[in-house]
Design a protein around this motif. Structure first.
Motif, PDB file in Angstrom:
ATOM      1  N   GLY A 434       0.792  -1.223   0.000  1.00  0.00           N
ATOM      2  CA  GLY A 434       0.000   0.000   0.000  1.00  0.00           C
ATOM      3  C   GLY A 434       0.823   1.272   0.000  1.00  0.00           C
ATOM      4  O   GLY A 434       0.300   2.352  -0.311  1.00  0.00           O
ATOM      5  N   HIS A 435       2.107   1.182   0.361  1.00  0.00           N
ATOM      6  CA  HIS A 435       2.952   2.372   0.422  1.00  0.00           C
ATOM      7  C   HIS A 435       4.082   2.335  -0.607  1.00  0.00           C
ATOM      8  O   HIS A 435       5.019   3.121  -0.531  1.00  0.00           O
ATOM      9  CB  HIS A 435       3.555   2.507   1.822  1.00  0.00           C
ATOM     10  CG  HIS A 435       2.537   2.632   2.907  1.00  0.00           C
ATOM     11  ND1 HIS A 435       1.918   3.823   3.215  1.00  0.00           N
ATOM     12  CD2 HIS A 435       2.009   1.707   3.743  1.00  0.00           C
ATOM     13  CE1 HIS A 435       1.063   3.628   4.207  1.00  0.00           C
ATOM     14  NE2 HIS A 435       1.094   2.362   4.548  1.00  0.00           N
ATOM     15  N   GLY A 490      10.213  -0.370  -4.996  1.00  0.00           N
ATOM     16  CA  GLY A 490       9.394   0.436  -4.111  1.00  0.00           C
ATOM     17  C   GLY A 490       9.957   1.850  -4.070  1.00  0.00           C
ATOM     18  O   GLY A 490      11.175   2.041  -4.163  1.00  0.00           O
ATOM     19  N   HIS A 491       9.094   2.839  -3.926  1.00  0.00           N
ATOM     20  CA  HIS A 491       9.509   4.234  -3.999  1.00  0.00           C
ATOM     21  C   HIS A 491       8.967   4.997  -2.788  1.00  0.00           C
ATOM     22  O   HIS A 491       7.774   4.913  -2.483  1.00  0.00           O
ATOM     23  CB  HIS A 491       8.989   4.873  -5.288  1.00  0.00           C
ATOM     24  CG  HIS A 491       9.199   4.037  -6.513  1.00  0.00           C
ATOM     25  ND1 HIS A 491      10.409   3.942  -7.165  1.00  0.00           N
ATOM     26  CD2 HIS A 491       8.344   3.217  -7.190  1.00  0.00           C
ATOM     27  CE1 HIS A 491      10.288   3.125  -8.196  1.00  0.00           C
ATOM     28  NE2 HIS A 491       9.045   2.678  -8.234  1.00  0.00           N
ATOM     29  N   PHE A 492       9.831   5.744  -2.122  1.00  0.00           N
ATOM     30  CA  PHE A 492       9.442   6.467  -0.918  1.00  0.00           C
ATOM     31  C   PHE A 492       9.921   7.916  -1.020  1.00  0.00           C
ATOM     32  O   PHE A 492      11.101   8.174  -1.247  1.00  0.00           O
ATOM     33  CB  PHE A 492      10.046   5.799   0.324  1.00  0.00           C
ATOM     34  CG  PHE A 492       9.942   6.628   1.572  1.00  0.00           C
ATOM     35  CD1 PHE A 492       8.712   6.996   2.080  1.00  0.00           C
ATOM     36  CD2 PHE A 492      11.088   7.038   2.248  1.00  0.00           C
ATOM     37  CE1 PHE A 492       8.615   7.772   3.229  1.00  0.00           C
ATOM     38  CE2 PHE A 492      11.007   7.809   3.391  1.00  0.00           C
ATOM     39  CZ  PHE A 492       9.768   8.177   3.884  1.00  0.00           C
ATOM     40  N   GLY A 504       4.483   4.736   6.636  1.00  0.00           N
ATOM     41  CA  GLY A 504       4.890   5.288   5.356  1.00  0.00           C
ATOM     42  C   GLY A 504       6.374   5.182   5.099  1.00  0.00           C
ATOM     43  O   GLY A 504       6.832   5.350   3.974  1.00  0.00           O
ATOM     44  N   HIS A 505       7.177   4.905   6.158  1.00  0.00           N
ATOM     45  CA  HIS A 505       8.613   4.752   5.997  1.00  0.00           C
ATOM     46  C   HIS A 505       9.006   3.324   5.655  1.00  0.00           C
ATOM     47  O   HIS A 505      10.187   3.009   5.587  1.00  0.00           O
ATOM     48  CB  HIS A 505       9.336   5.173   7.281  1.00  0.00           C
ATOM     49  CG  HIS A 505       9.307   6.648   7.529  1.00  0.00           C
ATOM     50  ND1 HIS A 505       8.179   7.316   7.902  1.00  0.00           N
ATOM     51  CD2 HIS A 505      10.284   7.588   7.448  1.00  0.00           C
ATOM     52  CE1 HIS A 505       8.453   8.605   8.059  1.00  0.00           C
ATOM     53  NE2 HIS A 505       9.719   8.800   7.785  1.00  0.00           N
ATOM     54  N   PRO A 509       6.218  -5.493  -1.131  1.00  0.00           N
ATOM     55  CA  PRO A 509       5.038  -6.228  -1.586  1.00  0.00           C
ATOM     56  C   PRO A 509       4.749  -7.433  -0.696  1.00  0.00           C
ATOM     57  O   PRO A 509       5.558  -7.801   0.164  1.00  0.00           O
ATOM     58  CB  PRO A 509       5.463  -6.692  -2.979  1.00  0.00           C
ATOM     59  CG  PRO A 509       6.936  -6.969  -2.810  1.00  0.00           C
ATOM     60  CD  PRO A 509       7.440  -5.894  -1.869  1.00  0.00           C
ATOM     61  N   ASP A 510       3.627  -8.050  -0.915  1.00  0.00           N
ATOM     62  CA  ASP A 510       3.307  -9.351  -0.330  1.00  0.00           C
ATOM     63  C   ASP A 510       3.418 -10.401  -1.432  1.00  0.00           C
ATOM     64  O   ASP A 510       2.834 -10.231  -2.516  1.00  0.00           O
ATOM     65  CB  ASP A 510       1.888  -9.364   0.241  1.00  0.00           C
ATOM     66  CG  ASP A 510       1.767  -8.573   1.532  1.00  0.00           C
ATOM     67  OD1 ASP A 510       2.805  -8.097   2.038  1.00  0.00           O
ATOM     68  OD2 ASP A 510       0.633  -8.414   2.019  1.00  0.00           O
ATOM     69  N   LEU A 511       4.156 -11.462  -1.147  1.00  0.00           N
ATOM     70  CA  LEU A 511       4.273 -12.585  -2.068  1.00  0.00           C
ATOM     71  C   LEU A 511       3.404 -13.712  -1.502  1.00  0.00           C
ATOM     72  O   LEU A 511       3.742 -14.319  -0.488  1.00  0.00           O
ATOM     73  CB  LEU A 511       5.731 -13.017  -2.212  1.00  0.00           C
ATOM     74  CG  LEU A 511       6.722 -11.893  -2.546  1.00  0.00           C
ATOM     75  CD1 LEU A 511       8.122 -12.452  -2.703  1.00  0.00           C
ATOM     76  CD2 LEU A 511       6.299 -11.137  -3.801  1.00  0.00           C
TER      77      LEU A 511
END
Length: 515
Positions: A434-435, A490-492, A504-505, A509-511
């Protein structure tokens, strides 16, 4: 029978760094190219075994670097005859090792311009090197150091140290990048003098048993030894030969690429992931230092608001609520990262990566982190995997096979992706976190689907702006019924003026198993 988490030390395949030193010292072409007769001063890493099945005749690659001449070579040969290895020039320059940083810090503290006071901290900044080119084309290796003076007019300075000449450049060109006028982050940086490795195994075999059933069986490699290295700068906690209930899931899973870009001035860094730093973990060390089975949840910098210290350095395991957490904290300059894997009893794998930092004006400036996982899937064994993308409504997604190497972005109508064995149908669904956000132009893309090639572990970063050069691996090869690799980004975005909630930090993903 009770639930048990068991770890046992295992040897790393390939040649040790000391064996590489012996080969280099006896190889005339190595010493001639490096223009040295002193093999003791060379910086070496373990020789990387390039085969999928280690053996005496397996091919290897090893980097040899001389910090005095600032030159390197690459050895390519076979494990049974390393002395006959081919010698090739290499442009790779390794980051400073801890002993090199400590030597540079001693020279810096002896400089007459070093500020007075017991509260001055010498830390490792970004970038790690500020090499100097001479008029004749040779270069001088110069590790950088940060000087934090809490009570000074200038609280942070970045200097370059020529360890060979024992000189300090207090205004190195290209390093004095723009700094925010204030400080951000509450954690003080750890002094480079405190970054000492206390030993312990590089890797362990991990087994999770529940009653008479073995749920998980895999090899865990700690960040300091994770691949790729030389060339490459580690990948955090690395997993190899991952089996769930006896079935092979991954040949390898790790984070070979970690980048950051600043929005205000475009400065970029390629962050290293082989420098372990301290966090809090309580429990037992069954195989020696660096591996701890915890009796309570470990606390990294994300859970400790008070300091950037702790009683442990390495990899911690915590088994709770039907899920095993594998956790380490790593440092790259003023950044602190949490490298974590979560293995659930139902077979789900949740890779996680957390972002934090220590006190520094640079982190006050808006910037974006990009983390790139590499999943070498071997579902039910290699060479028979297929990939699908599922689009549409959540209650009735439609799958479309991906048959050629390609990249994808996380945007509608795409919902998730799936890697399964062509014969059994078993595999894993890749569900975005989600983040995890989606890419910007610097981040390139969100997923890559590739046919596995041993030469495509390290992207080479050929353009020099540190961005992930994964598109160079996309050349139209078939990924249907083959051995596939998936890269997932992933991008933050870190904006000190608009802080995220804690979760948020953390991205990842979920595998999820496909039965």
């Amino acid at each position: 029978m009770t639930r048990r988490v068991i770890i046992e030390a295992v040897p790393q395949p390939g040649l040790s760094a000391e064996r590489v030193r012996q080969v280099a010292a006896a190889h005339p072409a190595v010493l001639a190219h490096l223009e040295t007769a002193d093999a003791d001063r060379l910086i070496l890493g373990r020789a990387v075994d390039l085969s999928r099945e280690p053996g005496e005749r397996a091919p290897f690659r090893a980097s040899v670097f001389d910090p005095v001449s600032n030159r390197g070579v690459e050895l390519r040969g076979t494990l049974d005859r390393p002395e006959q290895a081919e010698v090739l020039p290499s442009a790779y320059r390794p980051n400073p090792r801890p002993e090199e940083l400590r030597a540079a810090a001693a020279i810096l503290r002896a400089d007459e311009r070093f500020p007075a006071g017991d509260d001055v901290v010498v830390y490792q900044p970004m970038p790690p090197l500020a090499d100097l080119e001479n008029p004749d084309g040779t270069t001088v290796r110069r590790p950088t150091l940060g000087v934090y003076t809490p009570g000074g007019d200038v609280r942070h300075r970045i200097v370059a140290v020529d360890v060979t000449a024992r000189t300090v450049d207090w205004s190195p060109a290209g390093v004095g990048v723009a700094m925010h006028p204030g400080d951000c982050e509450s954690h003080l940086p750890a002094p480079v003098e405190s970054l000492r490795d206390r030993g312990g195994p590089d890797a362990v075999r991990l087994r999770v048993l529940d009653g008479g059933a073995e749920l998980w069986n895999l090899v865990v490699v700690r960040p300091r030894a994770s691949a790729p290295q030389d060339p490459g700068d580690g990948s955090g906690v690395e997993l190899r030969e991952v089996r769930y209930r006896g079935r092979l899931v991954f040949r390898q899973a790790h984070v070979p690429i970690l980048n950051v870009q600043y929005e205000e001035d475009g400065v970029t860094f390629r962050d290293w992931q082989n420098q372990e730093t301290r966090f809090s973990a309580t429990g037992t060390d069954p195989v020696g230092w660096g591996w701890r089975i915890c009796d309570r949840a470990p606390k990294t910098i994300l859970e400790r608001p008070d300091n950037d210290a702790g009683d442990f350095q390495g990899v911690a395991f915590h088994d709770h609520g039907g899920e095993l957490r594998i956790v380490s904290e790593i440092a790259a300059g003023w950044y602190r990262y949490v490298s974590e894997w979560r293995l659930a009893d139902d077979g789900a794998v949740r890779p996680r990566f957390g972002f934090a930092g220590v006190r520094n004006p640079r982190t006050c400036m808006r910037h974006r982190h990009h983390v790139y996982w590499r999943f070498d899937f071997d579902v039910e064994g290699s060479d028979n995997d297929v990939i699908e993308q599922f689009d549409g409504a959540a209650d009735a997604p439609v799958g479309t096979p991906i048959v050629r190497e390609t990249s994808r972005r996380r945007r509608p109508p795409a919902r998730f992706w799936q890697v399964t064995d062509k014969s059994s149908g078993r595999g894993y669904r890749i569900v975005p976190g989600g983040h995890d956000n989606t890419t910007d132009p610097y981040g390139i893309s969100d997923l890559w689907f590739l046919r596995r090639r041993a030469s495509e572990l390290y992207d080479g970063n050929p353009d020099g702006d540190n961005r992930a050069m994964l598109d160079r691996f996309v050349n139209g090869e078939s990924v249907s019924g083959t051995n596939v690799v998936v890269w997932y980004a992933g991008h933050f975005r870190h904006d000190q003026n608009a802080p995220h909630p804690h979760q948020g930090h953390i991205v990842g993903p979920d595998l999820v198993p496909v039965p």
